[in-house]
Design a protein around this motif. Structure first.
Motif, PDB file in Angstrom:
ATOM      1  N   SER A   1      59.600  10.843  59.724  1.00 47.09           N
ATOM      2  CA  SER A   1      59.846  11.155  61.382  1.00 47.09           C
ATOM      3  C   SER A   1      59.479  12.705  61.670  1.00 47.09           C
ATOM      4  CB  SER A   1      61.192  11.030  61.807  1.00 47.09           C
ATOM      5  OG  SER A   1      62.112  11.933  60.802  1.00 47.09           O
ATOM      6  N   GLY A   2      59.525  13.595  60.778  1.00 44.79           N
ATOM      7  CA  GLY A   2      59.210  15.061  60.912  1.00 44.79           C
ATOM      8  C   GLY A   2      57.722  15.147  60.976  1.00 44.79           C
ATOM      9  N   TRP A   3      56.963  14.607  60.007  1.00 46.33           N
ATOM     10  CA  TRP A   3      55.550  14.744  60.004  1.00 46.33           C
ATOM     11  C   TRP A   3      54.820  14.114  61.018  1.00 46.33           C
ATOM     12  CZ3 TRP A   3      53.403  18.965  58.212  1.00 46.33           C
ATOM     13  CH2 TRP A   3      54.013  19.470  57.332  1.00 46.33           C
ATOM     14  N   SER A   4      55.488  12.914  61.514  1.00 47.60           N
ATOM     15  CA  SER A   4      54.852  12.121  62.689  1.00 47.60           C
ATOM     16  C   SER A   4      55.017  12.891  63.925  1.00 47.60           C
ATOM     17  CB  SER A   4      55.585  10.767  62.939  1.00 47.60           C
ATOM     18  OG  SER A   4      55.368  10.020  61.593  1.00 47.60           O
ATOM     19  N   LEU A   5      56.267  13.616  64.074  1.00 48.41           N
ATOM     20  CA  LEU A   5      56.517  14.217  65.358  1.00 48.41           C
ATOM     21  C   LEU A   5      55.505  15.584  65.342  1.00 48.41           C
ATOM     22  CD1 LEU A   5      58.272  14.542  67.756  1.00 48.41           C
ATOM     23  CD2 LEU A   5      59.766  16.032  66.464  1.00 48.41           C
ATOM     24  N   VAL A   6      55.259  16.444  64.267  1.00 47.88           N
ATOM     25  CA  VAL A   6      54.717  17.341  64.241  1.00 47.88           C
ATOM     26  C   VAL A   6      52.945  16.995  64.603  1.00 47.88           C
ATOM     27  CG1 VAL A   6      53.745  19.276  62.755  1.00 47.88           C
ATOM     28  CG2 VAL A   6      55.986  18.805  62.748  1.00 47.88           C
ATOM     29  N   SER A   7      52.812  15.989  63.697  1.00 46.37           N
ATOM     30  CA  SER A   7      51.253  15.633  63.851  1.00 46.37           C
ATOM     31  C   SER A   7      50.837  15.087  65.482  1.00 46.37           C
ATOM     32  CB  SER A   7      51.038  14.602  62.848  1.00 46.37           C
ATOM     33  OG  SER A   7      51.074  14.882  61.791  1.00 46.37           O
ATOM     34  N   ILE A   8      51.875  14.949  66.136  1.00 44.56           N
ATOM     35  CA  ILE A   8      51.440  14.333  67.390  1.00 44.56           C
ATOM     36  C   ILE A   8      50.528  15.503  68.577  1.00 44.56           C
ATOM     37  CG2 ILE A   8      52.500  14.021  69.695  1.00 44.56           C
ATOM     38  CD1 ILE A   8      54.677  12.324  68.446  1.00 44.56           C
ATOM     39  N   TYR A   9      50.943  16.792  68.073  1.00 45.98           N
ATOM     40  CA  TYR A   9      50.206  17.838  68.830  1.00 45.98           C
ATOM     41  C   TYR A   9      48.735  17.852  68.399  1.00 45.98           C
ATOM     42  CZ  TYR A   9      48.710  22.553  69.668  1.00 45.98           C
ATOM     43  OH  TYR A   9      47.879  23.480  70.173  1.00 45.98           O
ATOM     44  N   TRP A  10      48.810  17.531  67.086  1.00 48.34           N
ATOM     45  CA  TRP A  10      47.133  17.728  66.619  1.00 48.34           C
ATOM     46  C   TRP A  10      46.246  16.721  67.176  1.00 48.34           C
ATOM     47  CZ3 TRP A  10      45.789  22.201  65.409  1.00 48.34           C
ATOM     48  CH2 TRP A  10      46.684  23.106  64.945  1.00 48.34           C
ATOM     49  N   ALA A  11      46.976  15.487  67.182  1.00 46.79           N
ATOM     50  CA  ALA A  11      46.334  14.291  67.926  1.00 46.79           C
ATOM     51  C   ALA A  11      45.953  14.452  69.160  1.00 46.79           C
ATOM     52  CB  ALA A  11      47.341  12.936  67.795  1.00 46.79           C
ATOM     53  N   TYR A  12      46.771  15.199  69.930  1.00 45.37           N
ATOM     54  CA  TYR A  12      46.873  15.575  71.549  1.00 45.37           C
ATOM     55  C   TYR A  12      45.517  16.475  71.438  1.00 45.37           C
ATOM     56  CZ  TYR A  12      47.161  17.591  75.968  1.00 45.37           C
ATOM     57  OH  TYR A  12      47.088  18.151  77.343  1.00 45.37           O
ATOM     58  N   VAL A  13      45.296  17.300  70.574  1.00 44.58           N
ATOM     59  CA  VAL A  13      44.287  18.390  70.796  1.00 44.58           C
ATOM     60  C   VAL A  13      42.982  17.774  70.237  1.00 44.58           C
ATOM     61  CG1 VAL A  13      43.407  20.494  69.366  1.00 44.58           C
ATOM     62  CG2 VAL A  13      45.891  20.409  69.976  1.00 44.58           C
ATOM     63  N   VAL A  14      43.059  16.869  69.408  1.00 37.97           N
ATOM     64  CA  VAL A  14      41.503  16.415  69.046  1.00 37.97           C
ATOM     65  C   VAL A  14      41.094  15.177  70.032  1.00 37.97           C
ATOM     66  CG1 VAL A  14      41.727  16.716  66.586  1.00 37.97           C
ATOM     67  CG2 VAL A  14      42.642  14.590  67.527  1.00 37.97           C
ATOM     68  N   PHE A  15      42.336  14.616  70.872  1.00 36.97           N
ATOM     69  CA  PHE A  15      41.908  13.492  71.771  1.00 36.97           C
ATOM     70  C   PHE A  15      41.283  14.505  72.959  1.00 36.97           C
ATOM     71  CE2 PHE A  15      43.027  10.836  75.436  1.00 36.97           C
ATOM     72  CZ  PHE A  15      42.213   9.738  74.818  1.00 36.97           C
ATOM     73  N   THR A  16      41.854  15.346  73.374  1.00 42.08           N
ATOM     74  CA  THR A  16      41.423  16.037  74.710  1.00 42.08           C
ATOM     75  C   THR A  16      40.482  17.173  74.463  1.00 42.08           C
ATOM     76  OG1 THR A  16      43.434  17.707  74.493  1.00 42.08           O
ATOM     77  CG2 THR A  16      43.944  15.719  75.719  1.00 42.08           C
ATOM     78  N   ARG A  17      40.430  17.991  73.396  1.00 45.10           N
ATOM     79  CA  ARG A  17      39.431  18.983  73.284  1.00 45.10           C
ATOM     80  C   ARG A  17      38.035  18.366  72.447  1.00 45.10           C
ATOM     81  NH1 ARG A  17      41.053  23.357  68.956  1.00 45.10           N
ATOM     82  NH2 ARG A  17      40.163  21.818  67.669  1.00 45.10           N
TER      83      ARG A  17
END
Length: 359
Positions: free
Chosen positions: A19-35
């Protein structure tokens, strides 16, 4: 119960990891998707890889920390271990993430990228690794520090209950009607024929009962004070056994101030009289030897008799004593009751000589 607790802890660990790493990795998923415009599939793949990287690195750290027993270290010792570990994990995090990005842009993104430049790209990847690994490692060790404190508190509480129960059992044994009946009858027979001895017997009985009442509030007592109580008890019992009961005490004078669990020798002597001397028509000698034995304080009580099969299981008092020693000295002390040759039974306590340094 212990196995169940370990399973629960393991289950909690993996729940927190995922749960911890899944939550943290959401930010990087958002970055690579939008940027970086990865697309849905590649974004999801990158998201899964980020979770795995975090879990593998931190789980590897946990494996090493458990192997080296870092959770049992003091806080200053622990901090000397974890600070280099945070830096090392952050560097590994940076390298693995950079390798992941290199393969994406080289083989999927279609860009020619130098491998060395990709590996040494540190800002902000290294700073992110430092932040994430610091949070994880500190949270991990703080949790275990808290758990160790709770376990220590529980053990101390359990020790207190067992010690008090052992003391109450000992007091109950001394106050039982059979003991008082024999003692008072012996004193009664002496009142007329030997008033001086009768007065001494009354004093002994009074002191013994008073000591039992007051000593129950102490967890530890010096060997010297414990032996004084034992000698009073023996002197009173000799009114009943007369010449059938003899006591021999050999003690290293340097150990007289060493502290031991209250009424522990007393319990062994009572057991020796009840199951040894009392069962012999001719009586016998109760021998107490206290010495330094290979870094341990050895308390040995010998009495005549045999350890029959139906007596090999310890009584409540001896079981409590064994449990008190186990908890008081963190399983470093020991107690045994064995039959020796020549119709002799040995009860022996071994306590680490360094134990009193923590008192």
């Amino acid at each position: 119960m212990y196995t169940q607790n370990k399973k629960n802890q393991l289950s909690l660990y993996w729940k927190c990891q995922i749960s911890g790493w899944s939550l943290v990795s959401i930010y990087w998923a958002y970055v690579v998707f939008t940027r970086d415009h990865y697309g849905y599939f590649l974004t999801f793949l990158n998201y899964i890889l980020d979770i795995l990287i975090g879990i593998i690195l931190t789980h590897g750290y946990r494996f090493i920390a458990l192997k080296l027993k870092w959770n049992s270290l003091s806080l200053p010792q622990l901090f000397r271990k974890i600070l280099p570990s945070i830096i090392l994990l952050a560097v590994l995090y940076m390298l693995v993430v950079n390798i992941k990005w290199y393969f994406f842009w080289q083989f999927i993104g279609g860009k020619e990228i130098d491998l060395w430049n990709s590996l040494t790209y540190w800002d902000p990847v290294l700073l992110t690794g430092l932040r994430l690994m610091s949070i994880w490692i500190l949270a991990y060790h703080l949790y275990h520090y808290y758990q160790n404190k709770i376990e220590t508190t529980q053990q101390n509480a359990e020790l207190l209950v067992i010690a008090k129960q052992a003391q109450l059992d000992n007091l109950s044994a001394q106050l039982n009607p059979h003991f008082l009946f024999n003692s008072l009858n012996s004193i009664k027979s002496l009142v007329i024929e030997n008033p001086e001895t009768a007065r001494r017997a009354i004093d002994l009985l009074s002191d013994l009962l008073r000591s039992s009442l007051y000593e129950k509030d102490k967890d530890l007592i010096t060997i010297k004070d414990e032996l004084a109580l034992v000698k009073d008890y023996i002197e009173l019992e000799k009114l009943r056994f007369e010449e059938r009961l003899q006591l021999e005490v050999t003690v290293d004078k340097s150990l007289e101030t060493f502290k031991i669990p209250t009424l522990s020798i007393q319990l062994l002597v009572e057991n020796a009289i009840k199951h040894g001397v009392d069962s012999k028509i001719e009586g016998g000698i109760v021998s107490i030897t206290i010495k330094n034995e290979g870094g341990f304080v050895s308390i040995q009580v010998l009495n005549p008799g045999r350890l029959s099969l139906n007596k090999t299981s310890k009584g409540l008092g001896l079981k409590n004593l064994h449990e008190r020693l186990k908890i008081q000295y963190n399983s470093k002390a020991s107690f045994k009751l064995v039959a020796l040759n020549n119709d002799i039974v040995e009860a022996k306590i071994l306590i680490p000589f360094t134990a009193n340094e923590n008192i």
